[in-house]
Design an enzyme around this catalytic site. Structure first.
Site, mmCIF file in Angstrom:
data_model
loop_
_atom_site.group_PDB
_atom_site.id
_atom_site.type_symbol
_atom_site.label_atom_id
_atom_site.label_comp_id
_atom_site.label_asym_id
_atom_site.label_seq_id
_atom_site.Cartn_x
_atom_site.Cartn_y
_atom_site.Cartn_z
ATOM 1 N N TYR A 1 -2.235 -1.110 10.956
ATOM 2 C CA TYR A 1 -2.443 -1.619 9.594
ATOM 3 C C TYR A 1 -1.282 -1.196 8.692
ATOM 4 O O TYR A 1 -0.655 -2.030 8.019
ATOM 5 C CB TYR A 1 -3.778 -1.109 9.005
ATOM 6 C CG TYR A 1 -3.847 -1.373 7.520
ATOM 7 C CD1 TYR A 1 -4.078 -2.656 7.037
ATOM 8 C CD2 TYR A 1 -3.598 -0.353 6.589
ATOM 9 C CE1 TYR A 1 -4.079 -2.920 5.674
ATOM 10 C CE2 TYR A 1 -3.598 -0.607 5.227
ATOM 11 C CZ TYR A 1 -3.832 -1.884 4.771
ATOM 12 O OH TYR A 1 -3.811 -2.147 3.422
ATOM 13 N N LYS B 1 1.886 -3.526 6.844
ATOM 14 C CA LYS B 1 2.277 -3.588 5.416
ATOM 15 C C LYS B 1 3.780 -3.314 5.301
ATOM 16 O O LYS B 1 4.493 -3.970 4.540
ATOM 17 C CB LYS B 1 1.474 -2.563 4.606
ATOM 18 C CG LYS B 1 0.017 -2.900 4.501
ATOM 19 C CD LYS B 1 -0.272 -3.912 3.395
ATOM 20 C CE LYS B 1 -1.301 -4.908 3.817
ATOM 21 N NZ LYS B 1 -1.562 -5.961 2.856
ATOM 22 N N SER C 1 0.839 -1.204 0.000
ATOM 23 C CA SER C 1 0.000 0.000 0.000
ATOM 24 C C SER C 1 0.869 1.247 0.000
ATOM 25 O O SER C 1 1.968 1.258 0.579
ATOM 26 C CB SER C 1 -0.849 -0.041 1.273
ATOM 27 O OG SER C 1 -1.488 1.185 1.487
HETATM 28 P P1 NAD Z 1 -10.804 -7.339 1.263
HETATM 29 O O1 NAD Z 1 -11.055 -7.321 2.724
HETATM 30 O O2 NAD Z 1 -11.949 -7.083 0.354
HETATM 31 O O3 NAD Z 1 -10.132 -8.722 0.830
HETATM 32 C C1 NAD Z 1 -9.304 -9.444 1.687
HETATM 33 C C2 NAD Z 1 -9.793 -10.881 1.699
HETATM 34 O O4 NAD Z 1 -8.910 -11.630 2.538
HETATM 35 C C3 NAD Z 1 -11.190 -11.040 2.265
HETATM 36 O O5 NAD Z 1 -11.973 -11.830 1.385
HETATM 37 C C4 NAD Z 1 -10.987 -11.731 3.609
HETATM 38 O O6 NAD Z 1 -12.062 -12.598 3.924
HETATM 39 C C5 NAD Z 1 -9.682 -12.466 3.377
HETATM 40 N N1 NAD Z 1 -8.874 -12.678 4.593
HETATM 41 C C6 NAD Z 1 -8.563 -11.780 5.560
HETATM 42 N N2 NAD Z 1 -7.774 -12.347 6.487
HETATM 43 C C7 NAD Z 1 -7.574 -13.643 6.093
HETATM 44 C C8 NAD Z 1 -6.843 -14.721 6.635
HETATM 45 N N3 NAD Z 1 -6.161 -14.616 7.787
HETATM 46 N N4 NAD Z 1 -6.844 -15.908 5.968
HETATM 47 C C9 NAD Z 1 -7.542 -16.041 4.812
HETATM 48 N N5 NAD Z 1 -8.254 -15.041 4.258
HETATM 49 C C10 NAD Z 1 -8.268 -13.853 4.892
HETATM 50 O O7 NAD Z 1 -9.626 -6.291 0.988
HETATM 51 P P2 NAD Z 1 -9.105 -5.693 -0.396
HETATM 52 O O8 NAD Z 1 -9.526 -4.274 -0.463
HETATM 53 O O9 NAD Z 1 -9.445 -6.610 -1.478
HETATM 54 O O10 NAD Z 1 -7.550 -5.715 -0.111
HETATM 55 C C11 NAD Z 1 -6.741 -6.780 -0.566
HETATM 56 C C12 NAD Z 1 -5.321 -6.517 -0.166
HETATM 57 O O11 NAD Z 1 -4.902 -5.275 -0.724
HETATM 58 C C13 NAD Z 1 -5.096 -6.385 1.334
HETATM 59 O O12 NAD Z 1 -3.858 -6.990 1.633
HETATM 60 C C14 NAD Z 1 -5.022 -4.901 1.564
HETATM 61 O O13 NAD Z 1 -4.233 -4.569 2.670
HETATM 62 C C15 NAD Z 1 -4.367 -4.441 0.285
HETATM 63 N N6 NAD Z 1 -4.660 -3.049 -0.059
HETATM 64 C C16 NAD Z 1 -5.968 -2.667 -0.189
HETATM 65 C C17 NAD Z 1 -6.245 -1.337 -0.493
HETATM 66 C C18 NAD Z 1 -7.670 -0.866 -0.587
HETATM 67 O O14 NAD Z 1 -7.908 0.335 -0.427
HETATM 68 N N7 NAD Z 1 -8.630 -1.726 -0.873
HETATM 69 C C19 NAD Z 1 -5.201 -0.428 -0.684
HETATM 70 C C20 NAD Z 1 -3.885 -0.874 -0.552
HETATM 71 C C21 NAD Z 1 -3.633 -2.193 -0.239
HETATM 72 C C1 WQD Z 2 -9.756 9.350 0.830
HETATM 73 C C2 WQD Z 2 -10.006 10.823 1.086
HETATM 74 C C3 WQD Z 2 -10.330 11.331 3.412
HETATM 75 C C4 WQD Z 2 -14.066 9.078 3.858
HETATM 76 C C5 WQD Z 2 -6.950 4.453 2.954
HETATM 77 C C6 WQD Z 2 -5.899 3.760 3.760
HETATM 78 C C7 WQD Z 2 -4.734 3.384 2.903
HETATM 79 C C8 WQD Z 2 -5.178 2.575 1.691
HETATM 80 C C9 WQD Z 2 -6.292 3.253 0.969
HETATM 81 C C10 WQD Z 2 -5.051 0.256 2.223
HETATM 82 C C11 WQD Z 2 -9.266 11.369 2.311
HETATM 83 C C12 WQD Z 2 -11.600 11.608 2.640
HETATM 84 C C13 WQD Z 2 -12.915 9.655 3.353
HETATM 85 C C14 WQD Z 2 -15.147 9.908 4.261
HETATM 86 C C15 WQD Z 2 -13.873 11.841 3.593
HETATM 87 N N1 WQD Z 2 -5.713 1.311 2.071
HETATM 88 N N2 WQD Z 2 -12.820 11.015 3.217
HETATM 89 N N3 WQD Z 2 -15.003 11.268 4.111
HETATM 90 O O1 WQD Z 2 -7.344 7.502 3.721
HETATM 91 O O2 WQD Z 2 -6.392 7.817 1.387
HETATM 92 O O3 WQD Z 2 -6.406 5.613 2.390
HETATM 93 O O4 WQD Z 2 -7.351 3.581 1.886
HETATM 94 O O5 WQD Z 2 -3.867 0.077 2.182
HETATM 95 O O6 WQD Z 2 -3.864 2.656 3.691
HETATM 96 O O7 WQD Z 2 -5.469 4.639 4.785
HETATM 97 O O8 WQD Z 2 -8.563 6.593 1.669
HETATM 98 O O9 WQD Z 2 -10.893 6.491 0.961
HETATM 99 O O10 WQD Z 2 -10.391 6.599 3.435
HETATM 100 O O11 WQD Z 2 -9.999 8.620 2.022
HETATM 101 O O12 WQD Z 2 -13.788 13.074 3.485
HETATM 102 O O13 WQD Z 2 -16.182 9.439 4.742
HETATM 103 O O14 WQD Z 2 -11.412 10.996 1.385
HETATM 104 O O15 WQD Z 2 -10.134 12.301 4.410
HETATM 105 O O16 WQD Z 2 -8.900 12.688 2.025
HETATM 106 P P1 WQD Z 2 -7.140 6.985 2.359
HETATM 107 P P2 WQD Z 2 -10.023 7.001 2.048
#
Ligand code: NAD
Ligand code: WQD
Length: 364
Positions: free
Chosen positions: A172, A176, A146
């Site tokens: 969190y 990562k 991330s």
């Molecule tokens: P998500 O929660 O939709 O998907 C994660 C999946 O993993 C879920 O289906 C959950 O049931 C499963 N899971 C969780 N813990 C588990 C475990 N211990 N064993 C087996 N399965 C497990 O999340 P996502 O948004 O699809 O994110 C996927 C990956 O991408 C994550 O590693 C997250 O940290 C990373 N990521 C997500 C975002 C985002 O904003 N969505 C941004 C950056 C990084």
């Molecule tokens: C985006 C913008 C908020 C909600 C998070 C995680 C990051 C990564 C992506 C996993 C910001 C604003 C949000 C709301 C708002 N995930 N906001 N009202 O914070 O950039 O990142 O998701 O790795 O680790 O921290 O994403 O979608 O929460 O926010 O005003 O109800 O929207 O302040 O400026 P963020 P977000």
């Protein structure tokens, strides 16, 4: 031992942890859509902690629908990646070639309340997975990292050489960062490892069919699903977290990337494994390189959906930064990949998913 049938090596398998979740399900779809024949099997393991399965079904809804969309089969095992025995059985059953590792807990706020649970799931789970991979001689790993690992940006755009791990505010985000550090150490200790850590910026959008998408449990933490739920009438108004940031309109600026572009980035990353001499740990950003503010997102979603999005400005959210967006040069160079979907696509596809499925997968 790698599984074989009558001495003939079985079809190579891509093991996808957390493949029933948001990014994982879209990546599985893209992998299957790109497949012309039977080059590989898709094997998903997921503990369903954040994925929905309808009563009486063996597979979670996301995977069941992907099978319909693609007309292909997904092998699914309900297991926790910390369960080494259950994971080992999967490696003994399938000819796992490489692993795409999505499984993790991802709610930033919740991680502050439950740090042990987050470290256990995200770091413990990743270590167990990598131990199991090593046990079965599998050394190719794509990791879901991330942009959060960069902390407060010292410069923009954020390139992969930007320091990581400084000033991280949530368990969190730290999980990562720690996982990346563990992967670096591992790849130094044993040159067989080929690890690609994809640093996602802000994934949004849904499959263009509108049949799968992001389905957060409870009130969404992230902006896009929150806006979508306001548009569909599930929530009454968006609370904008601060309009006093040093940005053009005072609201936070982020690099939103369509989840289908992100999925394609994984497919491209897998091709790197075939490059002669490719080894070690490589971190690569997946973003568009362009930032949009909260109010720009609201306006774009309103245009795409034709719905009013009432909003109210409230105070800043703890831990938020003003602006981040990615330097995309390395992803272009190493992966030959670039995001092609526009902000309009991101909003239109989110709206298609949300309006067809106002209650997420529960109504599908
Ligand atoms: P998500 O929660 O939709 O998907 C994660 C999946 O993993 C879920 O289906 C959950 O049931 C499963 N899971 C969780 N813990 C588990 C475990 N211990 N064993 C087996 N399965 C497990 O999340 P996502 O948004 O699809 O994110 C996927 C990956 O991408 C994550 O590693 C997250 O940290 C990373 N990521 C997500 C975002 C985002 O904003 N969505 C941004 C950056 C990084
Ligand atoms: C985006 C913008 C908020 C909600 C998070 C995680 C990051 C990564 C992506 C996993 C910001 C604003 C949000 C709301 C708002 N995930 N906001 N009202 O914070 O950039 O990142 O998701 O790795 O680790 O921290 O994403 O979608 O929460 O926010 O005003 O109800 O929207 O302040 O400026 P963020 P977000």
């Amino acid at each position: 031992m790698k599984p074989t049938e009558n001495g003939i090596t079985m079809t190579p398998a891509i093991l996808v942890t957390g493949g029933a979740g948001y990014v994982g399900s879209h990546t599985v779809t893209t992998l299957l859509e790109r497949q012309s024949g039977q080059e590989f099997e898709i094997v998903v393991v997921d503990n369903l902690s954040n994925a929905y399965r309808s009563e009486g079904q063996k597979k979670p809804e996301s995977l069941r629908i992907i099978e319909e969309i693609t007309n292909k089969t997904i092998h699914f095992y309900e297991l926790d990646i910390r369960d080494a025995d259950a994971l080992s059985k999967v490696f003994e059953t399938h000819n796992v070639e490489c692993v795409i590792h999505f499984a993790a807990l991802k709610a930033v706020g919740e991680s502050v309340e439950k740090p042990l649970e987050y470290y256990q799931a995200n770091i413990g789970g990743t270590c167990t997975l990598m131990e199991t991979m090593r046990k079965y001689g599998v050394f190719k790993l794509i990791y879901s990292s991330s942009c959060t690992v960069y902390g407060e940006p010292e410069r923009l755009p954020l390139d992969e050489g930007h320091p990581t791990g400084r000033g991280l505010t949530s368990p969190y985000g730290k999980s990562k960062y720690f996982c990346e550090e563990i992967m670096k150490d591992l790849s130094i200790s044993d040159k067989k490892w080929k690890i690609i850590s994809l640093r996602y910026f802000n994934p949004v959008g849904a499959h263009r069919s509108g049949r799968i998408g992001e389905d957060p449990a409870g009130i969404p933490n992230n902006l896009m699903p929150f806006i979508a739920q306001v548009a569909v009438g599930r929530l009454s108004e968006l609370k904008v977290f601060g309009n006093d940031y040093p940005t053009p309109d005072g609201t936070g600026v982020r690099d939103y990337i369509h989840v289908e572009d992100l999925a394609e980035g994984h497919v491209k990353a897998m091709k790197l494994f075939q490059q002669p001499g490719f080894s070690g740990f490589h971190a690569i950003n997946l973003g568009t390189g362009t930032g949009y503010s909260v109010l720009e997102m609201v306006a774009a979603f309103k245009a795409a959906s034709g719905k009013d999005i009432p909003y109210r400005i409230i105070g800043r959210r703890a831990g938020d930064i003003a602006t981040n967006y990615s330097d995309v040069a390395l992803s272009h160079k190493l992966l030959g990949w670039r995001a092609v979907k526009t902000l309009e696509d991101m909003c239109a596809d989110t709206w298609r998913w949300q309006s067809k499925n106002p209650n997420g997968f529960k109504t599908s």
